[in-house]
Each structure stands twice: as C-alpha cells, then as structure tokens.
Design a protein around this motif. Structure first.
Motif, PDB file in Angstrom:
ATOM      1  N   LYS A   1       6.341 -61.833  14.262  1.00  0.00           N
ATOM      2  CA  LYS A   1       5.138 -61.231  14.829  1.00  0.00           C
ATOM      3  C   LYS A   1       5.531 -60.132  15.818  1.00  0.00           C
ATOM      4  O   LYS A   1       6.682 -60.039  16.239  1.00  0.00           O
ATOM      5  CB  LYS A   1       4.265 -62.289  15.506  1.00  0.00           C
ATOM      6  CG  LYS A   1       4.932 -63.037  16.623  1.00  0.00           C
ATOM      7  CD  LYS A   1       4.001 -64.119  17.156  1.00  0.00           C
ATOM      8  CE  LYS A   1       4.712 -64.905  18.250  1.00  0.00           C
ATOM      9  NZ  LYS A   1       3.871 -65.938  18.803  1.00  0.00           N
ATOM     10  N   ASN A   2       4.567 -59.286  16.144  1.00  0.00           N
ATOM     11  CA  ASN A   2       4.752 -58.182  17.090  1.00  0.00           C
ATOM     12  C   ASN A   2       5.868 -57.223  16.685  1.00  0.00           C
ATOM     13  O   ASN A   2       6.613 -56.738  17.532  1.00  0.00           O
ATOM     14  CB  ASN A   2       4.983 -58.715  18.505  1.00  0.00           C
ATOM     15  CG  ASN A   2       3.806 -59.499  19.013  1.00  0.00           C
ATOM     16  OD1 ASN A   2       2.664 -59.077  18.885  1.00  0.00           O
ATOM     17  ND2 ASN A   2       4.072 -60.670  19.572  1.00  0.00           N
ATOM     18  N   ILE A   3       5.985 -56.951  15.401  1.00  0.00           N
ATOM     19  CA  ILE A   3       6.954 -55.950  14.935  1.00  0.00           C
ATOM     20  C   ILE A   3       6.356 -54.588  15.279  1.00  0.00           C
ATOM     21  O   ILE A   3       5.347 -54.175  14.712  1.00  0.00           O
ATOM     22  CB  ILE A   3       7.214 -56.072  13.420  1.00  0.00           C
ATOM     23  CG1 ILE A   3       7.768 -57.452  13.072  1.00  0.00           C
ATOM     24  CG2 ILE A   3       8.147 -54.948  12.948  1.00  0.00           C
ATOM     25  CD1 ILE A   3       9.134 -57.767  13.668  1.00  0.00           C
ATOM     26  N   ASP A   4       6.987 -53.913  16.235  1.00  0.00           N
ATOM     27  CA  ASP A   4       6.402 -52.657  16.713  1.00  0.00           C
ATOM     28  C   ASP A   4       6.950 -51.451  15.954  1.00  0.00           C
ATOM     29  O   ASP A   4       7.887 -51.561  15.175  1.00  0.00           O
ATOM     30  CB  ASP A   4       6.570 -52.512  18.230  1.00  0.00           C
ATOM     31  CG  ASP A   4       8.005 -52.380  18.685  1.00  0.00           C
ATOM     32  OD1 ASP A   4       8.814 -51.720  18.006  1.00  0.00           O
ATOM     33  OD2 ASP A   4       8.323 -52.932  19.762  1.00  0.00           O
ATOM     34  N   THR A   5       6.319 -50.307  16.208  1.00  0.00           N
ATOM     35  CA  THR A   5       6.695 -49.098  15.474  1.00  0.00           C
ATOM     36  C   THR A   5       8.127 -48.672  15.761  1.00  0.00           C
ATOM     37  O   THR A   5       8.764 -48.047  14.922  1.00  0.00           O
ATOM     38  CB  THR A   5       5.727 -47.942  15.788  1.00  0.00           C
ATOM     39  OG1 THR A   5       5.662 -47.748  17.203  1.00  0.00           O
ATOM     40  CG2 THR A   5       4.336 -48.232  15.243  1.00  0.00           C
ATOM     41  N   ASP A   6       8.659 -49.028  16.916  1.00  0.00           N
ATOM     42  CA  ASP A   6      10.043 -48.687  17.221  1.00  0.00           C
ATOM     43  C   ASP A   6      11.017 -49.584  16.455  1.00  0.00           C
ATOM     44  O   ASP A   6      12.138 -49.170  16.183  1.00  0.00           O
ATOM     45  CB  ASP A   6      10.302 -48.768  18.731  1.00  0.00           C
ATOM     46  CG  ASP A   6      11.427 -47.835  19.161  1.00  0.00           C
ATOM     47  OD1 ASP A   6      11.404 -46.664  18.741  1.00  0.00           O
ATOM     48  OD2 ASP A   6      12.321 -48.288  19.888  1.00  0.00           O
ATOM     49  N   GLN A   7      10.609 -50.771  16.101  1.00  0.00           N
ATOM     50  CA  GLN A   7      11.443 -51.617  15.245  1.00  0.00           C
ATOM     51  C   GLN A   7      11.355 -51.138  13.796  1.00  0.00           C
ATOM     52  O   GLN A   7      12.328 -51.201  13.060  1.00  0.00           O
ATOM     53  CB  GLN A   7      11.004 -53.077  15.343  1.00  0.00           C
ATOM     54  CG  GLN A   7      11.321 -53.712  16.678  1.00  0.00           C
ATOM     55  CD  GLN A   7      10.716 -55.092  16.775  1.00  0.00           C
ATOM     56  OE1 GLN A   7       9.497 -55.234  16.823  1.00  0.00           O
ATOM     57  NE2 GLN A   7      11.571 -56.098  16.777  1.00  0.00           N
ATOM     58  N   ILE A   8      10.171 -50.672  13.406  1.00  0.00           N
ATOM     59  CA  ILE A   8       9.993 -50.175  12.044  1.00  0.00           C
ATOM     60  C   ILE A   8      10.749 -48.859  11.855  1.00  0.00           C
ATOM     61  O   ILE A   8      11.459 -48.671  10.860  1.00  0.00           O
ATOM     62  CB  ILE A   8       8.494 -49.984  11.722  1.00  0.00           C
ATOM     63  CG1 ILE A   8       7.763 -51.331  11.813  1.00  0.00           C
ATOM     64  CG2 ILE A   8       8.314 -49.364  10.333  1.00  0.00           C
ATOM     65  CD1 ILE A   8       6.246 -51.213  11.796  1.00  0.00           C
ATOM     66  N   TYR A   9      10.616 -47.960  12.814  1.00  0.00           N
ATOM     67  CA  TYR A   9      11.331 -46.683  12.754  1.00  0.00           C
ATOM     68  C   TYR A   9      11.672 -46.247  14.179  1.00  0.00           C
ATOM     69  O   TYR A   9      10.835 -45.647  14.870  1.00  0.00           O
ATOM     70  CB  TYR A   9      10.496 -45.606  12.046  1.00  0.00           C
ATOM     71  CG  TYR A   9      11.315 -44.394  11.686  1.00  0.00           C
ATOM     72  CD1 TYR A   9      12.268 -44.455  10.685  1.00  0.00           C
ATOM     73  CD2 TYR A   9      11.161 -43.200  12.373  1.00  0.00           C
ATOM     74  CE1 TYR A   9      13.038 -43.348  10.364  1.00  0.00           C
ATOM     75  CE2 TYR A   9      11.922 -42.084  12.054  1.00  0.00           C
ATOM     76  CZ  TYR A   9      12.868 -42.166  11.047  1.00  0.00           C
ATOM     77  OH  TYR A   9      13.630 -41.074  10.735  1.00  0.00           O
ATOM     78  N   PRO A  10      12.892 -46.573  14.625  1.00  0.00           N
ATOM     79  CA  PRO A  10      13.287 -46.283  16.008  1.00  0.00           C
ATOM     80  C   PRO A  10      13.179 -44.803  16.384  1.00  0.00           C
ATOM     81  O   PRO A  10      13.467 -43.912  15.585  1.00  0.00           O
ATOM     82  CB  PRO A  10      14.744 -46.750  16.052  1.00  0.00           C
ATOM     83  CG  PRO A  10      14.814 -47.830  15.015  1.00  0.00           C
ATOM     84  CD  PRO A  10      13.916 -47.333  13.911  1.00  0.00           C
ATOM     85  N   GLY A  11      12.782 -44.576  17.618  1.00  0.00           N
ATOM     86  CA  GLY A  11      12.581 -43.228  18.138  1.00  0.00           C
ATOM     87  C   GLY A  11      13.803 -42.339  18.046  1.00  0.00           C
ATOM     88  O   GLY A  11      13.675 -41.122  17.937  1.00  0.00           O
ATOM     89  N   ARG A  12      14.987 -42.930  18.058  1.00  0.00           N
ATOM     90  CA  ARG A  12      16.205 -42.107  17.997  1.00  0.00           C
ATOM     91  C   ARG A  12      16.339 -41.354  16.679  1.00  0.00           C
ATOM     92  O   ARG A  12      17.142 -40.433  16.558  1.00  0.00           O
ATOM     93  CB  ARG A  12      17.440 -42.960  18.273  1.00  0.00           C
ATOM     94  CG  ARG A  12      17.770 -43.986  17.217  1.00  0.00           C
ATOM     95  CD  ARG A  12      18.999 -44.826  17.633  1.00  0.00           C
ATOM     96  NE  ARG A  12      19.347 -45.834  16.683  1.00  0.00           N
ATOM     97  CZ  ARG A  12      18.830 -47.063  16.641  1.00  0.00           C
ATOM     98  NH1 ARG A  12      17.922 -47.428  17.525  1.00  0.00           N
ATOM     99  NH2 ARG A  12      19.218 -47.925  15.730  1.00  0.00           N
TER     100      ARG A  12
END
Length: 171
Positions: free
Chosen positions: A14-25
């Motif tokens: 749960k709580n898979i955020d957009t940074d886990q899906i596609y990291p900002g780096r």
C-alpha cells in the motif's frame, strides 16, 4: 484497445507513491524505452526488466499517491503494464493514468486474495477478476463510460484530436 488481460500478478504493498513508481532522479530522461526500464525502481530496480508486456499489477490502498507528475503513469505504460488493480488509487494518479490510456480497476481486498506470481484473468469491461487457481471471481466497480471512452481512444489527447477532426468516438 485490450479489455481482457491474463497473466501473472506483480503484487505491491500500500501507499506506493509516484516516486517509487518513477523516481525523480530520472525525470530528465525523455526516451520512452528508457523511462519504462526505470519503472518501479523505487520499489525494486529489477522489476521493470522482468515485467512482461501486458502484465498485471496488483497493489494495496492509495496507489500513486505523492506528486502529480504524469511520469508515473507513463513509466507503467512503457514498462508494459496492461492493467493496474489496486484497493484504491490517489485521485490525481487515477486521472493521469486514464488520460494517458492506462486501464485501472479498483478492487477492495485484492491484496488479501492474490499472491505475487499468481495468474489472473481480468475483464475491465465487466469489472471482473478471476483467480484460476481457486476459481474465485472478484467483482469490482466498473470504470465509467467517460473513462472507457478515453481509454478506447488511446488517451485524452487522441480523443480530442479525433473530435477536432470531426470524429466523435463514443465507443
């Protein structure tokens, strides 16, 4: 547009955020193939290279929370995700995914019913998930007609382009 998917489930928490899906780096990357290769690298960098085209992602509550960046949905599409099923989605992620042509289903309790690597049969028109191992059928709320119209067109931009050219796709 595909409306039925069969394959192994990649089960996330749960709580898979957009940074886990596609990291900002990785935001400077513009090549769609390279974007897909980095999908879910915030969870595990080895997931995308092994993910099958048309694969099924299953997640807990609040999938896609975090920033409003479209990159998360783009990365999932470019990785090859056919459909994402979650117990709930962050509102902005949900709209971004539909607008970009990624089918989603909301299904309460899905992570308690499905194990990673388990085969699923998903019918997004019917809102039905079948677990062949047990024969269990889970019924989920179907997507709205408006969302289906956008998905059938391949996303919001192709839909508007068709309408501007005098075509009015309803199905």
């Amino acid at each position: 547009m595909e409306t039925k998917f069969t394959g192994k489930a990649l089960v996330l928490g749960k709580n898979i955020d957009t940074d886990q899906i596609y990291p900002g780096r990785f935001l400077e990357i513009v090549d769609p193939v390279e974007i897909g290769k980095r999908c879910l690298s915030g969870v595990d960098p080895e997931l995308a290279p092994q993910f099958p085209k048309g694969g099924i992602i299953v997640a807990g509550t609040n999938f896609g929370c975090g920033s409003s960046r479209e990159h998360a949905a783009i990365a999932l599409i470019r990785m090859g995700a056919g459909v994402v099923i979650a117990e709930s989605f962050a509102r902005i992620f949900f709209r971004n995914a539909i607008n970009l042509g990624l089918p989603l289903l909301t299904c309460a309790g899905i992570t308690q019913r499905v194990a990673g690597g388990e085969y699923l049969e998903v019918d997004i028109l019917e809102g039905k998930i079948t677990i062949p191992r047990t024969g269990e059928e889970l019924l989920c709320p179907r997507m709205s007609e408006q969302a289906m119209t956008i998905l059938r067109a391949g996303g919001i931009k192709p839909l508007f382009k068709a309408r501007l050219q005098g075509n009015n796709p309803h199905n």
